[in-house]
Design a protein around this motif. Structure first.
Motif, PDB file in Angstrom:
ATOM      1  N   ALA A   1      -0.930   3.623  -6.157  1.00 18.46           N
ATOM      2  CA  ALA A   1      -1.421   3.758  -4.760  1.00 18.46           C
ATOM      3  C   ALA A   1      -1.202   2.548  -4.147  1.00 18.46           C
TER       4      ALA A   1
ATOM      5  N   HIS B   1      -0.172   4.730  -1.057  1.00 19.89           N
ATOM      6  CA  HIS B   1      -0.932   5.964  -0.984  1.00 19.89           C
ATOM      7  C   HIS B   1      -2.154   5.540  -0.483  1.00 19.89           C
TER       8      HIS B   1
ATOM      9  N   ILE C   1      -6.160   5.333  -0.974  1.00 19.39           N
ATOM     10  CA  ILE C   1      -6.961   5.390  -2.023  1.00 19.39           C
ATOM     11  C   ILE C   1      -8.234   5.937  -1.769  1.00 19.39           C
TER      12      ILE C   1
ATOM     13  N   LEU D   1      -4.192   6.082  -9.074  1.00 14.94           N
ATOM     14  CA  LEU D   1      -4.929   7.050  -8.963  1.00 14.94           C
ATOM     15  C   LEU D   1      -5.156   8.067 -10.250  1.00 14.94           C
TER      16      LEU D   1
ATOM     17  N   TYR E   1       0.923  -1.228   0.039  1.00 16.30           N
ATOM     18  CA  TYR E   1      -0.115  -0.103   0.144  1.00 16.30           C
ATOM     19  C   TYR E   1       1.161   1.171   0.148  1.00 16.30           C
TER      20      TYR E   1
ATOM     21  N   THR F   1      -0.457   8.351 -10.121  1.00 16.51           N
ATOM     22  CA  THR F   1       0.353   7.781  -9.011  1.00 16.51           C
ATOM     23  C   THR F   1      -0.149   6.228  -8.803  1.00 16.51           C
TER      24      THR F   1
END
Length: 152
Positions: free
Chosen positions: A123, A87, A89, A117, A85, A121
């Protein structure tokens, strides 16, 4: 892009599961499966953030579906799924999930995936070891009863 089949009650792709995500998947006919989807707030962990288990479920599905490229009846299952993980979400945000073949040989395989994302990015990402579903399970499977088909 080639639309892949959905079933009736799969949590991720099931079109009739009242608690499901209703994700539709496409493949490029060679080595990649993609889905673009928005996760509703009902699947949050923290307020406004998709629950990690939902993230893992989406990655599990998009990555395992690489086995179906060229044969929608080639079912493989997860043996090992590692999720990183990167970032948080957000819910209610259009996401892109991608699965890619690393190696499919014999009854085992390896594939990777990610959730991006809207700005690109990464995520979350996953690595999966897959194995063919055992013959005795497939022998008793009734794909018509599962609703396994490509929706128009």
């Amino acid at each position: 892009m080639i639309k892949q089949p959905n079933s009736d009650y799969c949590f991720v792709c099931g079109r009739n599961n009242p608690r499901g995500l209703y994700v539709t998947f496409y493949d490029n006919g060679r080595n990649e499966v993609t889905a673009t989807h928005t996760i509703p707030e009902a699947y949050q962990g923290y307020p406004g953030v998709v629950h990690g288990g939902i993230v893992a479920a989406l990655l599990d599905e998009v990555v395992a579906r690489v086995a179906m490229i060229g044969d929608p009846h080639h079912f493989m299952m997860s043996v090992k799924l590692e999720v990183k993980y990167r970032h948080p979400i957000p819910t209610e945000t259009e996401l892109t999930a991608v699965g890619r073949i690393v190696r499919l040989r014999g009854r085992l395989g390896k594939a990777v995936g990610e959730i991006r994302l809207p700005d690109g990015t990464v995520a979350a990402e996953a690595t999966m070891t897959l194995a063919d579903v055992p013959a005795e399970i497939l022998a008793s499977a009734n794909l018509e009863a599962l609703g396994w088909q490509v929706d128009e």
